[in-house]
Write a protein that holds these residues in place. Structure first.
Motif, PDB file in Angstrom:
ATOM      1  N   UNK A   1      67.067  76.296  55.193  1.00  0.00           N
ATOM      2  CA  UNK A   1      68.191  75.936  54.361  1.00  0.00           C
ATOM      3  C   UNK A   1      69.187  77.177  54.666  1.00  0.00           C
ATOM      4  N   UNK A   2      68.811  78.138  54.761  1.00  0.00           N
ATOM      5  CA  UNK A   2      69.657  79.347  55.208  1.00  0.00           C
ATOM      6  C   UNK A   2      70.388  79.118  56.482  1.00  0.00           C
ATOM      7  N   UNK A   3      69.628  78.930  57.412  1.00  0.00           N
ATOM      8  CA  UNK A   3      70.179  78.829  58.797  1.00  0.00           C
ATOM      9  C   UNK A   3      70.955  77.478  59.244  1.00  0.00           C
ATOM     10  N   UNK A   4      70.451  76.247  58.608  1.00  0.00           N
ATOM     11  CA  UNK A   4      71.290  75.189  58.924  1.00  0.00           C
ATOM     12  C   UNK A   4      72.313  74.806  57.685  1.00  0.00           C
ATOM     13  N   UNK A   5      72.088  75.551  56.666  1.00  0.00           N
ATOM     14  CA  UNK A   5      73.253  75.208  55.702  1.00  0.00           C
ATOM     15  C   UNK A   5      72.926  73.713  54.731  1.00  0.00           C
ATOM     16  N   UNK A   6      71.374  73.659  54.525  1.00  0.00           N
ATOM     17  CA  UNK A   6      71.095  72.425  54.067  1.00  0.00           C
ATOM     18  C   UNK A   6      71.185  72.355  52.378  1.00  0.00           C
ATOM     19  N   UNK A   7      71.118  71.065  51.914  1.00  0.00           N
ATOM     20  CA  UNK A   7      70.914  71.141  50.384  1.00  0.00           C
ATOM     21  C   UNK A   7      69.590  70.368  50.265  1.00  0.00           C
ATOM     22  N   UNK A   8      68.871  70.649  49.424  1.00  0.00           N
ATOM     23  CA  UNK A   8      67.726  70.206  48.886  1.00  0.00           C
ATOM     24  C   UNK A   8      67.581  69.240  47.734  1.00  0.00           C
ATOM     25  N   UNK A   9      66.725  68.338  47.706  1.00  0.00           N
ATOM     26  CA  UNK A   9      66.190  68.013  46.163  1.00  0.00           C
ATOM     27  C   UNK A   9      64.798  67.912  46.256  1.00  0.00           C
ATOM     28  N   UNK A  10      64.458  68.993  45.638  1.00  0.00           N
ATOM     29  CA  UNK A  10      62.765  69.245  45.654  1.00  0.00           C
ATOM     30  C   UNK A  10      62.103  68.696  44.512  1.00  0.00           C
ATOM     31  N   UNK A  11      61.079  67.751  44.528  1.00  0.00           N
ATOM     32  CA  UNK A  11      60.551  67.064  43.645  1.00  0.00           C
ATOM     33  C   UNK A  11      58.894  67.887  43.622  1.00  0.00           C
ATOM     34  N   UNK A  12      58.509  68.253  42.389  1.00  0.00           N
ATOM     35  CA  UNK A  12      57.222  68.729  42.374  1.00  0.00           C
ATOM     36  C   UNK A  12      56.671  68.844  40.923  1.00  0.00           C
ATOM     37  N   UNK A  13      55.435  68.917  40.842  1.00  0.00           N
ATOM     38  CA  UNK A  13      54.931  68.915  39.501  1.00  0.00           C
ATOM     39  C   UNK A  13      54.246  70.551  39.519  1.00  0.00           C
ATOM     40  N   UNK A  14      54.517  71.358  40.202  1.00  0.00           N
ATOM     41  CA  UNK A  14      54.159  72.717  40.248  1.00  0.00           C
ATOM     42  C   UNK A  14      55.238  73.514  39.509  1.00  0.00           C
ATOM     43  N   UNK A  15      55.339  73.763  38.534  1.00  0.00           N
ATOM     44  CA  UNK A  15      56.386  74.651  38.092  1.00  0.00           C
ATOM     45  C   UNK A  15      56.829  75.842  38.640  1.00  0.00           C
ATOM     46  N   UNK A  16      55.705  76.536  39.111  1.00  0.00           N
ATOM     47  CA  UNK A  16      56.046  77.894  39.863  1.00  0.00           C
ATOM     48  C   UNK A  16      56.655  77.934  41.149  1.00  0.00           C
ATOM     49  N   UNK A  17      56.309  76.749  42.038  1.00  0.00           N
ATOM     50  CA  UNK A  17      56.870  76.386  43.074  1.00  0.00           C
ATOM     51  C   UNK A  17      58.158  75.984  42.800  1.00  0.00           C
ATOM     52  N   UNK A  18      58.540  75.152  41.892  1.00  0.00           N
ATOM     53  CA  UNK A  18      59.909  74.768  41.755  1.00  0.00           C
ATOM     54  C   UNK A  18      60.739  76.055  41.277  1.00  0.00           C
TER      55      UNK A  18
END
Length: 336
Positions: A198-215
Motif C-alpha cells: 500500500x505504501x509503495x504502490x499508493x493503493x487503497x484497500x477495502x479490508x473485510x474480516x471477522x478478526x477485530x484485532x486484524x482490522x
C-alpha cells in the motif's frame, strides 16, 4: 476514491406457500459509504451480515438490484460513465479461499501473467511482469514460478493471489477475509506485506474480516454491518475506544483477553441475528439490544454523527456516550 449510495441486493427464494407472495433474502439493504484515496476501510460484522456480498456487488460479480457506484469521480454504468470492465482494471479482489482462487492447471507464473496477457501484452512482457510481481510479494521466481498451486502452502498461495490482483495495476484492492485461513505467524507476514505494498504502490484497500484485532491493525476507518445495513462507521481509534452503537460495543466486548483477570463471564451478545427474509421493524438490532425502547420498533434510525466528530456516525436512536476518562465504560445516552 469510491462513493457507494443505496446499494441493494435481495435474493429471490420463491414463494413460501402455493399462491403466496415471493420471499427475498435482504442480503444487502441500502448500504452507503465512501472510501478515500490511499486509506484502508475495514468492514466487520457477524457472519451473514452482508460483508462479502457487498464486496461482490462492488466488483459486479453479482448484479446489484439498486444503488450507484462512483469510482474516482466517474459513475460506473454500462450506458454512461465508466464501464464495468474499465472499473475492474482499476479495482481487483483477493478472495478468502486461496486454493479455489487459482487454476490448478496453470503454473504460478501463468496464473499471474494471465490478466496482462489477455489485455494486450505479449507473452514475454506478461511473463516479465509476472516474475516482477512474484518477487515483490516475496516469492522468488526462480524457485516458485513453475510450481503449481498444490505445491504451495496457504500463505504462499495467498501471496500469489495478491500478485495476480496487482498484475492489472489496480488502484483499489478488495480483500475478502484474505488472511482468515492462515496461522498467526503467516497472517502477520501477509498483513505486513499488504501495508508495504500500500505504501509503495499508493493503493487503497477495502479490508473485510471477522478478526477485530486484524482490522484495527491494518485499517484507517471501520464500517460495522448488521443484517445487511451499516450501523456504525468512523475512524478506527474512535470505533475501538468510543463505540456509539450497542452492536459495535458487543462485538468489541466479545474479543478474548490475554489477561486472566479480565475473563468474559457474561456473554456481551446473546441470540442469533433475525431472519433476513423478514427482518424486524424499525431498528434491526432491537431484538437483541439490551436498551431497546418502543421508538426502536417504530422507526428505523438514520446514521447520525457524533457531536465531537462528524466522521463518526452511528444508526441508533440512543447512541452510547462516554464520560471523560472512562472511555472503556459506555453509558447509554437514553438513560440520561
Amino acid at each position: 476514491m469510491l462513493i457507494v449510495r443505496g446499494l441493494k441486493k435481495h435474493f429471490d427464494i420463491g414463494a413460501q406457500s402455493f399462491g403466496g407472495e415471493r420471499s427475498v433474502v435482504r442480503a444487502v439493504d441500502g448500504v452507503d459509504f465512501t472510501v478515500a484515496k490511499g486509506e484502508t476501510l475495514g468492514i466487520v460484522g457477524e457472519s451473514g451480515c452482508g460483508k462479502s456480498t457487498t464486496a461482490r456487488l462492488l466488483m459486479h460479480l453479482i448484479q446489484p438490484d439498486a444503488g450507484s457506484l462512483i469510482f474516482d469521480g466517474e459513475e460506473v454504468n454500462a450506458i454512461r460513465g465508466m464501464s464495468v470492465s474499465d472499473m475492474r482494471r482499476n479495482m481487483q479482489m483477493v478472495f478468502q479461499d486461496s486454493y479455489a482462487s487459482l487454476n490448478p492447471r496453470l503454473t504460478i507464473r501463468e496464473s499471474v501473467a494471465y490478466g496482462p496477457r489477455v489485455t494486450g501484452l505479449s507473452r514475454a512482457q506478461a511473463r516479465a511482469r509476472s516474475d516482477s510481481l512474484l518477487d515483490m510479494v516475496g516469492m522468488d521466481p526462480s524457485n516458485f514460478a513453475n510450481r503449481y498451486p498444490h505445491e504451495l502452502s496457504g500463505g504462499q498461495r495467498q501471496r500469489v493471489n495478491i500478485a495476480r490482483a496487482l498484475a492489472m495495476a489496480p488502484r483499489v484492492l478488495i480483500l475478502d477475509e484474505s488472511v482468515s485461513a492462515l496461522d498467526k505467524s503467516v497472517e502477520a507476514q501477509v498483513l505486513n506485506l499488504l501495508r508495504k505494498l500500500k505504501r509503495e504502490l499508493g493503493l487503497t484497500y477495502i479490508f473485510i474480516s471477522h478478526d477485530l484485532n486484524v482490522v484495527r491493525y491494518i485499517s484507517d476507518r471501520v464500517l460495522v454491518m448488521y443484517l445487511g445495513q451499516v450501523v456504525e462507521s468512523g475512524p478506527v481509534d474512535a470505533i475501538y475506544t468510543a463505540a456509539r452503537h450497542p452492536y459495535t460495543r458487543a462485538l468489541l466486548s466479545s474479543r478474548p483477553s490475554m489477561d486472566p483477570r479480565k475473563r468474559i463471564e457474561i456473554a456481551p451478545l446473546t441470540g442469533d441475528p433475525p431472519n433476513p427474509i423478514n427482518p424486524p421493524s424499525g431498528c434491526r438490532f432491537r431484538t437483541r439490544c439490551p436498551q431497546a425502547q418502543p421508538l426502536c420498533a417504530q422507526e428505523a434510525p438514520a446514521l447520525a454523527s457524533a457531536p465531537s466528530d462528524v466522521s463518526h456516525v452511528a444508526a441508533c436512536h440512543f447512541p452510547l456516550t462516554y464520560e471523560p476518562g472512562l472511555a472503556s465504560h459506555p453509558v447509554s445516552g437514553a438513560r440520561q
